[in-house]
Scaffold this active site. Structure first.
Site, PDB file in Angstrom:
ATOM      1  N   GLU A 193      -5.128  10.153  17.741  1.00  0.00           N
ATOM      2  CA  GLU A 193      -5.549  11.552  17.736  1.00  0.00           C
ATOM      3  C   GLU A 193      -6.499  11.828  16.566  1.00  0.00           C
ATOM      4  OE1 GLU A 193      -2.427  10.504  18.156  1.00  0.00           O
ATOM      5  OE2 GLU A 193      -2.128  11.052  20.251  1.00  0.00           O
TER       6      GLU A 193
ATOM      7  N   GLN B  94       0.826  -1.201   0.000  1.00  0.00           N
ATOM      8  CA  GLN B  94       0.000   0.000   0.000  1.00  0.00           C
ATOM      9  C   GLN B  94       0.861   1.251   0.000  1.00  0.00           C
ATOM     10  OE1 GLN B  94      -1.681   0.921   3.832  1.00  0.00           O
ATOM     11  NE2 GLN B  94      -3.652   1.472   2.950  1.00  0.00           N
ATOM     12  N   GLY B  95       0.700   2.119  -0.984  1.00  0.00           N
ATOM     13  CA  GLY B  95       1.502   3.338  -1.053  1.00  0.00           C
ATOM     14  C   GLY B  95       0.673   4.567  -0.700  1.00  0.00           C
ATOM     15  N   TYR B  96       0.589   4.842   0.566  1.00  0.00           N
ATOM     16  CA  TYR B  96      -0.235   5.968   1.036  1.00  0.00           C
ATOM     17  C   TYR B  96       0.636   7.083   1.623  1.00  0.00           C
ATOM     18  CZ  TYR B  96      -5.006   4.033   0.607  1.00  0.00           C
ATOM     19  OH  TYR B  96      -6.192   3.586   0.142  1.00  0.00           O
ATOM     20  N   SER B  97       1.168   6.839   2.838  1.00  0.00           N
ATOM     21  CA  SER B  97       1.884   7.887   3.574  1.00  0.00           C
ATOM     22  C   SER B  97       3.127   8.372   2.840  1.00  0.00           C
ATOM     23  CB  SER B  97       2.324   7.360   4.948  1.00  0.00           C
ATOM     24  OG  SER B  97       1.225   7.017   5.723  1.00  0.00           O
TER      25      SER B  97
ATOM     26  N   SER C  14       4.183  -1.199   3.801  1.00  0.00           N
ATOM     27  CA  SER C  14       4.392  -2.486   4.460  1.00  0.00           C
ATOM     28  C   SER C  14       4.934  -3.509   3.485  1.00  0.00           C
ATOM     29  CB  SER C  14       3.072  -3.037   5.003  1.00  0.00           C
ATOM     30  OG  SER C  14       2.501  -2.137   5.882  1.00  0.00           O
TER      31      SER C  14
ATOM     32  N   GLU D 262     -10.158  -0.649   6.475  1.00  0.00           N
ATOM     33  CA  GLU D 262      -8.988  -1.055   7.261  1.00  0.00           C
ATOM     34  C   GLU D 262      -9.273  -0.877   8.747  1.00  0.00           C
ATOM     35  OE1 GLU D 262      -5.525   1.225   6.306  1.00  0.00           O
ATOM     36  OE2 GLU D 262      -4.223   0.112   7.673  1.00  0.00           O
TER      37      GLU D 262
END
Lengths: 379, 386, 386, 379
Positions: free
Chosen positions: B370, B131-134, B166, B248
């Site tokens: 948060e 997964q390429g998110y952040s 990951s 998720e």
């Protein structure tokens, strides 16, 4: 006595702060010895420098070449050790070991103190048996044998056990495991026959040993204090170790907190410095409050211990428990507020979390000391 | 016998007949998980056989349609399947981000061609996804991401950097958020799929405090991505991302669900401890954990019938991850100095300490605590300005 | 014998000779406190005698200058006085907002005439003061206060409403924040003193959840206040107010200080309880309370030599009040159903429950915990935008 | 069984919610009876209305004229009672009392159930002895006397003790105080000779009684269940009371929370709605989470209890403890977030705090149930 540093103490603090930041810093010491997989877990060169700074023998009597300082002063050093996560045998050797040796014969003091003061000798403490601190119960036995003793049993969580020149061992010379009396302290040299080590690296990269004593022959001169009367000495050693660990832990907490507030002032998300978010501000302010309270009670307990107060024992346990809880909060908040990078080995905040965990366990965790507080308070 | 009970009997005997002995031991650590993929090294023959026999029946993704590699089970049947797996002590045949994350998103947003191609690959364990998110500057504030795909007619040329990918170093393909319009923050992101062997893709593992490196930094240097490899509409990738993130969180929060029956207070007796203060902490924890398990069960029940508040997964993720961190703090306390050991045999290479450190990421990854609290305040409590 | 020890001996024998028997029992409740003032009804002769004999020596305000009704003691001597009072089990001769709050503000900001007049009245217990700060719309955000004083040459005409005025219905005079310039938020407030019998002043007690009514709403309807009754400069009353609030927080935070030696865990044995979980909570509390007491002692030591961070009282107020609330939650738990009783003789009219409820205001009055945390974040931690 | 309401339960909830808000509201009931210093602490008129709604006998068997519903349904009523702080004898009478009577003879059921179902009869439970709940120990004694028993001893915290038509008393008929066996339950009519009351108003304005039994003569028909075998019945009564109190407490928590979030959306300070402050938002969101979890585990425990699961006892204690902690947080945060006005009698939030405290104490507080959780879990 006011609960702030005297002028002398403030001067000591200033020099130690600079020294530890320069020479004991995380990169120079902890990471270096960890990443080179050092079998001692600390650097002997730095230990020499401790000696040059006059720190190694600070608690020893002047007649023995020491500075006759107290736990307040030792705490100043330990707080800076904590802040820099500096691996060193200071707590086991110069605080607990020297405390034990104060009750030892001239011969024993003469044998070990000069090396300690010179930064050449390291001591380890063999007190715990099993995974949790419970010195009320001592099963390791030293039986009379000829003019001396034969030591048989096992000790766990012996920090610096394999690098120590001598191990101070609390053993049972009479009575049953949970008796208060019948305990004797021995200074066992590293080369005594029958000592076996199973050294393990701990989460904080320090080295602890599971030590086995397999009929180790000791002559009478290895006894510290009175035979069967070691509980009194042991209690002093325990108090010294506990308040020392508490002092170090306030340093760990303060170091983690400084790193965290620093991050809050630089990291941006949602177009803002994350330190601008009120939820984080309040948590940081609460944490500050907890750390200030912990620091205060540590000094209070140090003073009571130095003054020989009958309240010292209670307040040492209060201090150890409070320092553990406050520092634990500091490292948990520290990692969480760092977010993802807090989980990486590259950032130092995780190292604080690891050290906190090991220090908490050392000489009794917060629950152990809460139990003591209840018992000492009569409930 | 009800239809469902007949189904249960059938599943039970099938598992009995087909699940290899090695696959009926509890998963000890990450190394025991079957991830599948081109380069996956099976731990033993049983692991491979179990994955393949399940894949052949569609049991790796039991509730996906048969056409996409699943077994077309109803929610009730899928629950029976999971229950029977648990009853037999059988391991899941295949775990992957493809199953948990990309699959549900493709089922909702994919074209028919995409579904047939990618879902079948996932179901058979042929392709392992990451997964390429952040990005380094875009964690909680994900939408500020900068990786850019330049439009070149029939393809994009992608440049940028992702972080926290990951197992990127082990994955075959990536599903990736890429900015395709710099003028529009939310509606300027597209959801692209591409092969990790495409020229210009490099990965660098990140060493964590636990000592493991499950995450990578991933770099894109003029990576060519054909236009048909987009999921959903151009510049509407944020919708896909949100759906996937919600799923998720739902999954993470559901992980604590089911009828939890064990308490951790027993570590006291297991470790031979006589610590009244720790006992009190453990009892307090067990109350919270058993109560949360009930909440997880209720949440899953409500999801099934569409009664859960759409933002509820955020609350569940928050509560579940904070609880899990506390669980491991207590396990460390109960383990004492033994649990501090980092490399010893007795601790299987420091498993307690490494797991404890690993849990610290629970409340960061997949949306920080948060952010979860912000979302609950805004979407459930409807507090002003949240 | 050191000078201080000689002083101690002198004080000790003076207390011995002068403190009436009735004044040597612990204060049971608010009714035992000597507040002084025009209309004060002394509980017994001893209370009156003790106040007067102390006032004659300046011992009601031992560290104030002799000219203003004090005894001119040094900080060290005043500490000896407090210690000897405690040692004899003697009650404070006089308690009042004049002593705690207005006095220190007058010492810093008052004119010589004001000091001589008002401080002597306070020291002798002649005038009882109340504080006019909060307004219905201005609690935490005090500076938004609206009560307005219109300039009429040699006097102001004050109109508006205050709330949370402690004992306004029993007070003789009020020190009051009044807006004297509507164009400037901070520098438009003046600090005025006036008699509560001035025409146009009315009070209405507020009934609290504890059943008591120590606070009032106070209304001003064209109240005439002569110009010489201002403390500090015109429109600079906020400086006086801030100083006074800081002093109040210091006092509140210092209240937990001194060497606390008792733990509350003993209520277990006192109440014959065998509750291991409560015992654990009590031990945890005792740790926090003893540690906080050490912090209070350190804070007072540091204040004496000017080493305390000026915003530290905010932290102390926060921690001390939260701790006190927790203390009473635990005392209620230890008291069980008996502690729930609201009017019974056994509980002296519900003292445990009423005290417990009273403590809930600790973290609201004199600056909420939230405001304290804001101040710590801003002034001590220097966090951005706080 | 899914952990949400069936259609029937949802219908019940809808009608009870409206009824309780209209008829059981704070102003109409709690404040009215408190401010008029009512000696019962609740209104008999409303109790009649409970009957008209079919609530009073909801747990009784259909053969006895009841609705044969379970704890899930009773919990629906109790949650609304909690939300509105409605004073009523529902928990002691219709939940605990009816549960006890299920094991009683035809004669006893015939004597008391019709009045309960009609909303004319009130029952009280005399279980506790001393200030803390500890039903493992029962000292109050009923000795054989002629064909019946003579009851001697004292009971505390008997809610509605003075207004009850009968008091159900757990007494010892054999063995020593802490024995599990040898307990018998009696239904003691209010007019039996030798009953003395010391009625006290509690913090939540309910009326509890310290009851003395001074040789109260009872004939054998007053026995509920088996002589000496009352522990089994008592345990059912305790479970019913505990899960009932937990359900009521989730209502109290939800009511306080709704009031608090409402206040956050209207009160302004520093030119903002205070609900805009992130620190308060996060605390409110955390509180929401705790309340949701408490509500879930209460339903879970109700279902297990209704289903006769062996896990019911454990989960009832989990639910009682969790509901207590969550609701306690709700009222503390509620008062704090209300600020000054939260301290005034004029606002309702303080009433929630008072009720929370009394409910927590009723049938065992969070610590009592934590101890039970530990023991039932084998540690």
């Amino acid at each position: 006595m006011p609960l702030y540093h005297t002028e002398d103490q403030a001067m000591l603090a200033e020099s130690v702060t600079g020294f530890m930041a320069d020479e004991g810093g995380i990169k120079k010491q902890l990471r270096h010895w960890r990443d080179t997989n050092c079998k001692d877990g600390f650097g002997h060169g730095l230990w020499k420098q401790f000696a040059e700074m006059g720190l190694t023998g600070m608690l020893a009597a002047e007649a023995d070449g020491g500075l006759a300082m107290g736990h307040v002063e030792a705490g100043i050093v330990l707080a800076e050790i904590g802040r820099n996560l500096t691996p060193s045998p200071f707590l086991t050797t110069s605080v607990m070991g020297v405390t034990a040796l104060k009750d030892a014969s001239d011969e024993l003091r003469g044998r070990w103190l000069p090396g300690i003061i010179a930064g050449e000798t390291v001591l380890a403490m063999a007190i715990d048996e099993g995974a949790k601190h419970k010195p009320e119960k001592i099963a390791c036995r030293a039986e009379r044998a000829g003019n001396g003793f034969r030591l048989t049993g096992a000790k766990d969580f012996v920090i610096h056990g394999t690098s120590a020149d001598a191990i101070i061992v609390a053993a049972r010379t009479s009575g049953s495991d949970s008796d208060a009396d019948g305990v004797t302290l021995f200074a066992v040299p590293k080369d005594a026959a029958g000592i076996g080590h199973n050294a393990v690296r701990l989460v904080d990269s320090s080295i602890a040993s599971h030590v086995r004593f397999d009929g180790v022959e000791l002559d009478g001169s290895a006894v510290i204090g009175e035979v069967d009367g070691g509980r009194a000495v042991l209690n002093k050693v325990l108090s010294a170790g506990r308040i020392g660990a508490a002092a170090e832990q306030t340093g760990v907490g303060a170091g983690a907190f400084a790193m965290t507030t620093g991050y809050l002032k630089t990291r941006k998300q949602f177009g803002k410095l994350i330190g601008e978010f009120q939820a984080l501000q309040h948590r940081a302010a609460h944490l500050y409050s907890e750390l200030e309270i912990a620091e205060a009670v540590v000094i209070k307990a140090q003073q009571l211990l130095d003054g020989g107060s009958e309240r010292a024992e209670l307040m040492v346990s209060v201090a150890k428990a409070k320092a553990a809880r406050a520092c634990n909060l500091a490292v948990r908040e520290g990692v969480q507020m760092h977010g993802g990078v807090g989980m990486t080995d590259e950032y130092d905040i995780g190292l604080y979390m690891k050290r906190e965990r090991a220090l908490t366990e050392f000489m009794g965790d917060a629950n152990y000391h809460a139990e003591r507080v209840a018992q000492l308070s009569g409930y | 016998m009800s239809e469902l009970e007949a189904f249960r009997a059938e599943i039970r005997s099938w598992i009995e007949a087909n699940c290899p002995e090695e696959m009926r031991k509890p998963v000890q650590d990450e190394g025991d998980i079957c991830w599948g993929g081109r380069n996956f090294v099976f731990k033993n023959e049983g692991q491979k056989a179990w994955m393949e026999v399940c894949a052949a029946k569609g049991y790796t993704v039991p509730d996906w349609p048969v056409a996409y590699g699943g077994a077309g089970m109803s929610p009730a049947e899928a629950k029976v399947w999971r229950e029977e797996l648990a009853r037999a002590g059988a391991r899941p045949p295949l775990s992957s981000f493809g199953i948990w994350m990309l699959g549900p998103a493709l089922l909702k947003f994919g074209t028919e061609e995409q579904k047939v191609l990618y879902l079948n690959q996932i179901a058979r364990g042929e392709i392992r996804w990451c997964q390429g998110y952040s990005e380094p500057g875009s964690g909680s504030d994900l939408v500020s991401l900068q990786t850019f795909g330049e439009d070149k007619g029939d393809h994009w040329v992608v440049n940028g950097q992702k972080i926290w990918t990951s197992y990127a170093d082990k994955a075959d393909w990536i599903f990736c958020l890429v900015r395709t319009d710099k003028t529009n923050v939310y509606q300027g992101i597209s959801f692209l799929l591409f092969d990790m062997t495409t020229p210009g893709v490099t990965t660098k593992p990140i060493k964590l405090i636990s000592g493991a490196s499950p995450f990578c930094e991933t770099f894109f240097d003029n990576v060519v991505v054909p236009k048909h490899q987009i999921v959903g509409q151009l510049n509407r990738g944020w919708d896909v991302a949100k759906y996937l993130l919600g799923h998720e969180r739902e999954m993470i929060s559901g992980a604590g669900g089911g009828e939890q029956t064990s308490t951790i207070g027993k570590v006291l007796t297991r470790n031979g401890l006589d610590d009244p203060m720790l006992r009190a902490e453990l009892a307090q924890f067990d109350i919270d954990a058993l109560a949360f398990a009930a909440c997880g069960e209720k949440f899953l029940d409500e999801i099934k019938v569409g009664r859960a508040h759409p933002a509820k997964p955020n609350m569940m993720k928050y509560a579940g991850t904070e609880l899990n961190k506390r669980r491991h703090e207590l396990l460390m306390a109960a383990g004492g100095s033994t649990a501090l050991e980092w490399e010893s045999e007795e601790t299987r290479g420091g498993a307690p300490a490494r797991s404890w450190l690993r849990t610290k990421a629970n409340s960061i990854e997949g949306g920080t605590s948060e952010v979860m609290l912000n979302v609950v305040a805004k979407r459930i409590l409807e507090l002003p300005g949240a």
